[in-house]
Scaffold this motif. Structure first.
Motif, PDB file in Angstrom:
ATOM      1  N   ALA A 307      35.811  -6.633  15.974  1.00 50.17           N
ATOM      2  CA  ALA A 307      34.688  -5.827  16.474  1.00 50.17           C
ATOM      3  C   ALA A 307      33.707  -6.705  17.234  1.00 50.17           C
ATOM      4  O   ALA A 307      33.216  -6.327  18.311  1.00 50.17           O
ATOM      5  N   ALA A 308      33.423  -7.893  16.709  1.00 55.95           N
ATOM      6  CA  ALA A 308      32.476  -8.798  17.387  1.00 55.95           C
ATOM      7  C   ALA A 308      33.012  -9.201  18.761  1.00 55.95           C
ATOM      8  O   ALA A 308      32.257  -9.258  19.746  1.00 55.95           O
ATOM      9  N   LEU A 309      34.313  -9.456  18.840  1.00 57.67           N
ATOM     10  CA  LEU A 309      34.898  -9.854  20.126  1.00 57.67           C
ATOM     11  C   LEU A 309      34.934  -8.675  21.097  1.00 57.67           C
ATOM     12  O   LEU A 309      34.583  -8.813  22.275  1.00 57.67           O
ATOM     13  N   ALA A 310      35.353  -7.527  20.584  1.00 52.70           N
ATOM     14  CA  ALA A 310      35.472  -6.354  21.468  1.00 52.70           C
ATOM     15  C   ALA A 310      34.112  -5.935  22.004  1.00 52.70           C
ATOM     16  O   ALA A 310      33.992  -5.501  23.149  1.00 52.70           O
ATOM     17  N   ASP A 311      33.099  -6.084  21.191  1.00 49.09           N
ATOM     18  CA  ASP A 311      31.749  -5.697  21.624  1.00 49.09           C
ATOM     19  C   ASP A 311      31.085  -6.756  22.500  1.00 49.09           C
ATOM     20  O   ASP A 311      29.979  -6.554  22.985  1.00 49.09           O
ATOM     21  N   GLY A 312      31.744  -7.902  22.630  1.00 45.40           N
ATOM     22  CA  GLY A 312      31.164  -8.958  23.462  1.00 45.40           C
ATOM     23  C   GLY A 312      30.087  -9.753  22.757  1.00 45.40           C
ATOM     24  O   GLY A 312      29.334 -10.486  23.400  1.00 45.40           O
ATOM     25  N   ASP A 313      30.001  -9.648  21.436  1.00 45.08           N
ATOM     26  CA  ASP A 313      28.977 -10.416  20.703  1.00 45.08           C
ATOM     27  C   ASP A 313      29.357 -11.880  20.557  1.00 45.08           C
ATOM     28  O   ASP A 313      28.510 -12.713  20.226  1.00 45.08           O
ATOM     29  N   ALA A 314      30.623 -12.208  20.748  1.00 44.50           N
ATOM     30  CA  ALA A 314      31.095 -13.594  20.642  1.00 44.50           C
ATOM     31  C   ALA A 314      32.389 -13.706  21.432  1.00 44.50           C
ATOM     32  O   ALA A 314      33.012 -12.691  21.777  1.00 44.50           O
ATOM     33  N   ASP A 315      32.795 -14.963  21.695  1.00 47.05           N
ATOM     34  CA  ASP A 315      34.052 -15.207  22.409  1.00 47.05           C
ATOM     35  C   ASP A 315      35.154 -15.649  21.461  1.00 47.05           C
ATOM     36  O   ASP A 315      36.335 -15.512  21.761  1.00 47.05           O
ATOM     37  N   MET A 316      34.757 -16.273  20.356  1.00 52.12           N
ATOM     38  CA  MET A 316      35.718 -16.715  19.346  1.00 52.12           C
ATOM     39  C   MET A 316      35.044 -16.569  17.985  1.00 52.12           C
ATOM     40  O   MET A 316      33.805 -16.530  17.909  1.00 52.12           O
ATOM     41  N   VAL A 317      35.864 -16.531  16.941  1.00 55.56           N
ATOM     42  CA  VAL A 317      35.314 -16.412  15.587  1.00 55.56           C
ATOM     43  C   VAL A 317      35.906 -17.529  14.723  1.00 55.56           C
ATOM     44  O   VAL A 317      37.122 -17.751  14.734  1.00 55.56           O
ATOM     45  N   ALA A 318      35.029 -18.228  14.015  1.00 61.02           N
ATOM     46  CA  ALA A 318      35.480 -19.289  13.116  1.00 61.02           C
ATOM     47  C   ALA A 318      35.590 -18.738  11.696  1.00 61.02           C
ATOM     48  O   ALA A 318      34.720 -17.987  11.237  1.00 61.02           O
ATOM     49  N   PHE A 319      36.678 -19.140  11.039  1.00 58.58           N
ATOM     50  CA  PHE A 319      36.937 -18.706   9.668  1.00 58.58           C
ATOM     51  C   PHE A 319      36.999 -19.944   8.779  1.00 58.58           C
ATOM     52  O   PHE A 319      37.731 -20.889   9.074  1.00 58.58           O
ATOM     53  N   GLY A 320      36.257 -19.924   7.686  1.00 57.30           N
ATOM     54  CA  GLY A 320      36.247 -21.032   6.755  1.00 57.30           C
ATOM     55  C   GLY A 320      37.177 -20.752   5.590  1.00 57.30           C
ATOM     56  O   GLY A 320      38.353 -21.137   5.597  1.00 57.30           O
ATOM     57  N   ARG A 321      36.639 -20.053   4.606  1.00 57.54           N
ATOM     58  CA  ARG A 321      37.423 -19.812   3.382  1.00 57.54           C
ATOM     59  C   ARG A 321      38.781 -19.189   3.663  1.00 57.54           C
ATOM     60  O   ARG A 321      39.777 -19.539   3.027  1.00 57.54           O
ATOM     61  N   LEU A 322      38.830 -18.233   4.580  1.00 61.96           N
ATOM     62  CA  LEU A 322      40.120 -17.582   4.857  1.00 61.96           C
ATOM     63  C   LEU A 322      41.120 -18.575   5.423  1.00 61.96           C
ATOM     64  O   LEU A 322      42.310 -18.506   5.146  1.00 61.96           O
ATOM     65  N   PHE A 323      40.627 -19.538   6.221  1.00 63.05           N
ATOM     66  CA  PHE A 323      41.563 -20.505   6.800  1.00 63.05           C
ATOM     67  C   PHE A 323      41.980 -21.552   5.779  1.00 63.05           C
ATOM     68  O   PHE A 323      43.112 -22.034   5.785  1.00 63.05           O
ATOM     69  N   LEU A 324      41.070 -21.912   4.883  1.00 67.99           N
ATOM     70  CA  LEU A 324      41.504 -22.909   3.893  1.00 67.99           C
ATOM     71  C   LEU A 324      42.570 -22.332   2.972  1.00 67.99           C
ATOM     72  O   LEU A 324      43.477 -23.033   2.536  1.00 67.99           O
ATOM     73  N   ALA A 325      42.504 -21.015   2.724  1.00 66.01           N
ATOM     74  CA  ALA A 325      43.466 -20.405   1.798  1.00 66.01           C
ATOM     75  C   ALA A 325      44.714 -19.874   2.502  1.00 66.01           C
ATOM     76  O   ALA A 325      45.689 -19.520   1.844  1.00 66.01           O
ATOM     77  N   ASN A 326      44.661 -19.790   3.837  1.00 61.53           N
ATOM     78  CA  ASN A 326      45.791 -19.230   4.586  1.00 61.53           C
ATOM     79  C   ASN A 326      46.116 -20.134   5.767  1.00 61.53           C
ATOM     80  O   ASN A 326      45.556 -19.981   6.846  1.00 61.53           O
ATOM     81  N   PRO A 327      47.021 -21.096   5.540  1.00 59.15           N
ATOM     82  CA  PRO A 327      47.303 -22.059   6.607  1.00 59.15           C
ATOM     83  C   PRO A 327      47.833 -21.390   7.871  1.00 59.15           C
ATOM     84  O   PRO A 327      47.653 -21.916   8.954  1.00 59.15           O
ATOM     85  N   ASP A 328      48.469 -20.234   7.706  1.00 53.65           N
ATOM     86  CA  ASP A 328      49.022 -19.502   8.856  1.00 53.65           C
ATOM     87  C   ASP A 328      48.172 -18.259   9.153  1.00 53.65           C
ATOM     88  O   ASP A 328      48.701 -17.175   9.416  1.00 53.65           O
ATOM     89  N   LEU A 329      46.879 -18.429   9.143  1.00 54.69           N
ATOM     90  CA  LEU A 329      45.981 -17.279   9.309  1.00 54.69           C
ATOM     91  C   LEU A 329      46.274 -16.470  10.582  1.00 54.69           C
ATOM     92  O   LEU A 329      46.324 -15.231  10.502  1.00 54.69           O
ATOM     93  N   PRO A 330      46.481 -17.095  11.758  1.00 60.51           N
ATOM     94  CA  PRO A 330      46.769 -16.275  12.945  1.00 60.51           C
ATOM     95  C   PRO A 330      48.013 -15.396  12.765  1.00 60.51           C
ATOM     96  O   PRO A 330      48.002 -14.221  13.146  1.00 60.51           O
ATOM     97  N   LEU A 331      49.067 -15.944  12.161  1.00 59.61           N
ATOM     98  CA  LEU A 331      50.277 -15.146  11.941  1.00 59.61           C
ATOM     99  C   LEU A 331      49.991 -13.990  10.980  1.00 59.61           C
ATOM    100  O   LEU A 331      50.410 -12.856  11.186  1.00 59.61           O
TER     101      LEU A 331
END
Ligand code: PHB
Length: 365
Positions: A307-331
């Motif tokens: 939603a943040a990207l689609a609305d133009g509020d940001a260009d990229m989003v950083a994930f902390g906890r979700l990325f530490l627990a999910n090494p393949d987060l994009p997949l």
């Protein structure tokens, strides 16, 4: 309301890099560096596992021994550290990823027990933070730091330049200046921690001076489009306060624009507790001030990030906890598979458990 078809899985140009997705691995302190604050094979595995991020920003890494504030955090000032990081960057590059190193000086958020010869931590002003330092010997009350002498400030700027140069030697794709979360540069910027009466304190222009000098120094080593900066306008962590965050941070963002930085990275922590770190303001104002790419970070999930990207509020989003627990987060995001749950008990320190043993989705039954 959605205004574009952009999602976290859309590609994006960041400086000269084409990133395959808009998912940033947020910088996260994990306290698992080896002797001499140097990265180890375990750290190599951790970052390599997460190479599918559009961009990895490493955990904060000290630019000097005086900038250390926590146990087992990595540095970027010694030959041993550079060679440890080189193993990390090679492993990430072998897997097609891109990785920026985060340059860090903790300022007053330290303790003599963590510093060479038991010296006092340094800060813009001799103001003791509330709370405890996490030292090798456990939690200890913070001490009153020593205010940096005006004559010492050029050497601090040089430490950032040196760290930036070392990051290049270590094979990084760029660097992120840690201007957030109550560490040295943020301590200078916000008026709760900066009571100086010289060229680095008082007016907003003076409080912003060190951060801007550091940006200029780092940009003398790296092209601006390989340099990012992280700010945290509403973050109360580390006993931070500013009497007018809206004015302070809109000014800072405007001053940063001419450098043509790769991105501005906003840690949004604190927006859920308005008024604690200073009068609240709408962080979207920074989007309007910023000329260039914006990364946001703060408890986003797939739906809120899209939603943040689609609305133009940001260009990229950083994930902390979700990325530490999910090494393949994009997949996992692309397949909408279930996410592993982060375990706070293993966030800081320890071994491979809770670090490199979170399962990939294709190894789960
Ligand atoms: C922490 O170790 O608590 C820490 C380090 C760097 C940050 C924030 C928190 O930016």
């Amino acid at each position: 309301m959605c205004t574009s078809g952009i999602t976290v899985l859309s590609d994006i140009q960041l400086g000269s890099y084409i990133l395959p997705n808009r998912i940033v691995m947020a910088p996260m302190t994990r306290n698992r560096a080896g002797p001499g604050n140097a990265p180890t094979a375990l750290n190599v595995e951790y970052y390599a596992q997460r190479a599918s991020a559009g961009l990895i920003v490493t955990e904060a890494s000290q630019i000097s021994p005086e900038g250390v504030g926590y146990p087992a955090t990595p540095g970027i000032y010694s030959a041993e550290q550079i060679s440890g990081w080189r193993q990390v960057t090679e492993a990430v590059h072998d897997r097609g990823g891109r990785i920026f190193l985060q340059l860090w000086h903790v300022g007053r958020i330290s303790h003599p027990a963590m510093l060479p010869n038991g010296i006092l931590p340094v800060a813009p002003s001799a103001i003791k933070p509330a709370g405890h330092a996490r030292t090798d010997a456990g939690h200890q009350d913070f001490v009153t730091p020593r205010a940096l002498d005006l004559a010492e400030i050029p050497a601090i700027v040089e430490q950032y330049r040196h760290g930036a140069r070392n990051a290049m030697d270590a094979g990084f794709d760029g660097v992120e200046i840690h201007g957030a979360n109550g560490y040295l540069l943020d301590q200078f910027l916000r008026d709760g921690t900066n009571h100086r009466a010289d060229a680095y304190g008082g007016s907003l222009e003076n409080r912003a001076r060190l951060m801007l000098e550091v940006v200029a120094a780092v940009c003398s080593v790296w092209d601006g489009h390989r340099v990012g900066i992280r700010l945290s306008p509403l973050q109360p962590y580390n006993d931070m306060y500013d009497s007018n965050p809206e004015m302070t941070f809109t000014y800072m963002v405007e001053q940063l624009n001419p450098f043509g930085l790769a991105y501005l990275h906003i840690a949004e922590t604190g927006k859920e507790r308005p008024g604690v770190a200073g009068p609240p303001f709408d962080l979207k104002l920074l989007r309007q001030c910023r000329k260039g790419l914006l990364i946001v970070n703060g408890e986003y999930d797939l739906a809120t990030a899209n939603a943040a990207l689609a609305d133009g509020d940001a260009d990229m989003v950083a994930f902390g906890r979700l990325f530490l627990a999910n090494p393949d987060l994009p997949l996992r995001f692309s397949r909408r598979t279930q996410l592993n749950t982060p375990d706070p008990a293993t966030f800081y320190g320890g071994n491979q458990h809770g670090y490199t043993d979170y399962p990939f989705s294709d190894t789960q039954g």
